[in-house]
Design an enzyme around this catalytic site. Structure first.
Site, PDB file in Angstrom:
ATOM      1  CE  LYS A 129      -2.150  -1.159   3.764  1.00  0.00           C
ATOM      2  NZ  LYS A 129      -3.093  -1.260   4.900  1.00  0.00           N
ATOM      3  CG  ASN A 162      -5.483  -2.286   9.354  1.00  0.00           C
ATOM      4  OD1 ASN A 162      -6.514  -1.717   9.660  1.00  0.00           O
ATOM      5  ND2 ASN A 162      -4.386  -1.641   8.995  1.00  0.00           N
ATOM      6  CD  GLU A 163      -7.220   1.252   7.447  1.00  0.00           C
ATOM      7  OE1 GLU A 163      -6.055   1.627   7.220  1.00  0.00           O
ATOM      8  OE2 GLU A 163      -8.022   1.909   8.118  1.00  0.00           O
ATOM      9  CB  ILE A 164      -6.023  -5.900   2.669  1.00  0.00           C
ATOM     10  CG1 ILE A 164      -5.809  -6.688   3.970  1.00  0.00           C
ATOM     11  CG2 ILE A 164      -5.253  -6.549   1.529  1.00  0.00           C
ATOM     12  CD1 ILE A 164      -4.390  -6.694   4.476  1.00  0.00           C
ATOM     13  CE1 TYR A 181      -7.658   2.874   3.065  1.00  0.00           C
ATOM     14  CE2 TYR A 181      -5.417   2.193   2.572  1.00  0.00           C
ATOM     15  CZ  TYR A 181      -6.378   2.579   3.484  1.00  0.00           C
ATOM     16  OH  TYR A 181      -6.053   2.667   4.813  1.00  0.00           O
TER      17      TYR A 181
END
Length: 331
Positions: A219, A268-270, A272
């Site tokens: 990310k 967690n929030e892999i 967007y």
């Protein structure tokens, strides 16, 4: 360079020994205040030996009876053979005190390995007698009663004190959170010091244990300001292909017996939109986090990996969790 910021143990064992984090303990009500406790113990037993279990109430130090005769010790035989053996037994425990957020009653299960009459290894597990269940119409039930989760996301460091673990600093933080009305912790996004789970057990917190912050792709890391390009790409994705299974397994084996545990989180929030995965449904990114991105970063890019890949990875990780622990759901 980072240093060692957790306790480290060197374990010296014999060729015949109990496997580290090799005990799997599940409890269920048996009626009239009694509970059944199923104990699975992994070990390498190259010679015959005995495994002795002792359950002690932590507050009083009182040994609990573990068989129909009221004996405080349960003994099973380990037969000599090559490879890892799993020894499973179910014992009845009468008249225990239930673990809850308000009354976190704890017990210690001591597992000892005896060879030729001598104790050569002893392991301890924290036990709490409780039932945990999620229902779509009621939410979370602890011992059959609805509990509203008033939770916080807890990162592994201690703020201005840094990343080196300090028992009293963490205990003080949890005392402050408890006084605020917090009863649940999301441990983000990696294995915490084992002492944190012990504190959650003894102080009456419910825990979501979380494994990863990235899967197979990086990310964007805004090192010089939010949405200020170019981002950096430093993270767990470098290690995910080779180490994810071992790291996930290590966390689950270590923490699965704790009464405070209610959920496993596999990420967690892999993703967007466009970061790092992409999908044609997102023609243009218009969210609050996208406002300052360059125009080309806000458009669908078919050259980026498809976000549908995420469901395959999630299924793989969930199956890995359930291959080790079937008593807690995966999210």
């Amino acid at each position: 360079m980072p240093g060692i910021y957790r306790d480290v143990w060197l374990k010296v064992v014999k060729q015949t020994h109990l496997v580290s984090d090799g005990s799997y303990i599940s409890v269920r009500p048996a009626g009239n205040g009694s509970w059944e406790m199923e104990i699975s113990t992994e070990g390498i037993f190259r010679q015959k030996g005995e495994i002795r279990y002792t359950l002690t109430e932590r507050e009083s130090g009182k040994a609990m009876p573990l068989d129909e005769k009221g004996a405080g010790e349960f003994v099973v035989e380990a037969r000599g053979q090559e490879g890892i053996q799993t020894i499973t037994n179910t014992v009845a425990v009468p008249k225990v005190k239930c673990w809850s957020v308000e009354h976190p009653h704890l017990y210690d299960l001591k597992t000892e390995l005896y060879l030729e009459g001598e104790c050569v290894q002893a392991e301890r597990d924290t036990i709490g007698f409780c039932t945990k269940e999620f229902r779509p119409d009621q939410g979370f039930l602890l011992n059959g009663s609805k509990v509203k989760l008033n939770g916080v996301c807890e990162h592994h460091d201690l703020g201005c004190l840094g990343a080196a673990y300090n028992h009293r600093a963490m205990e003080r933080k949890l005392e402050k959170l408890k006084a605020m009305g917090v009863n649940a912790l999301r441990l983000t996004h990696n294995m915490f010091a084992p002492d944190v789970m012990e504190l959650a057990d003894s102080m009456g917190f419910l825990v979501m244990d979380e494994a990863f912050d990235e899967w197979e792709l990086p990310k964007n890391k805004w090192s010089t300001g939010h949405n200020v390009y170019p981002p950096k790409h430093q993270g767990y994705y470098r290690y995910f292909p080779e180490y994810h299974s071992r790291d996930l397994r290590t966390m689950i084996l270590r923490d699965r017996n704790h009464p405070s545990l209610i959920l496993w989180s596999i990420g967690n929030e892999i993703d967007y939109p466009n970061d790092p995965y992409c999908h044609p449904r997102f023609e243009t990114m218009t969210g609050n986090n996208d406002a300052n991105k360059p125009e080309e970063e806000r458009r669908y890019n078919p050259d980026r990996p498809n976000a549908e890949r995420l469901k395959d990875l999630a299924l793989m990780l969930a199956e890995e969790v359930r291959s080790i622990d079937t008593t807690h759901p995966v999210t």
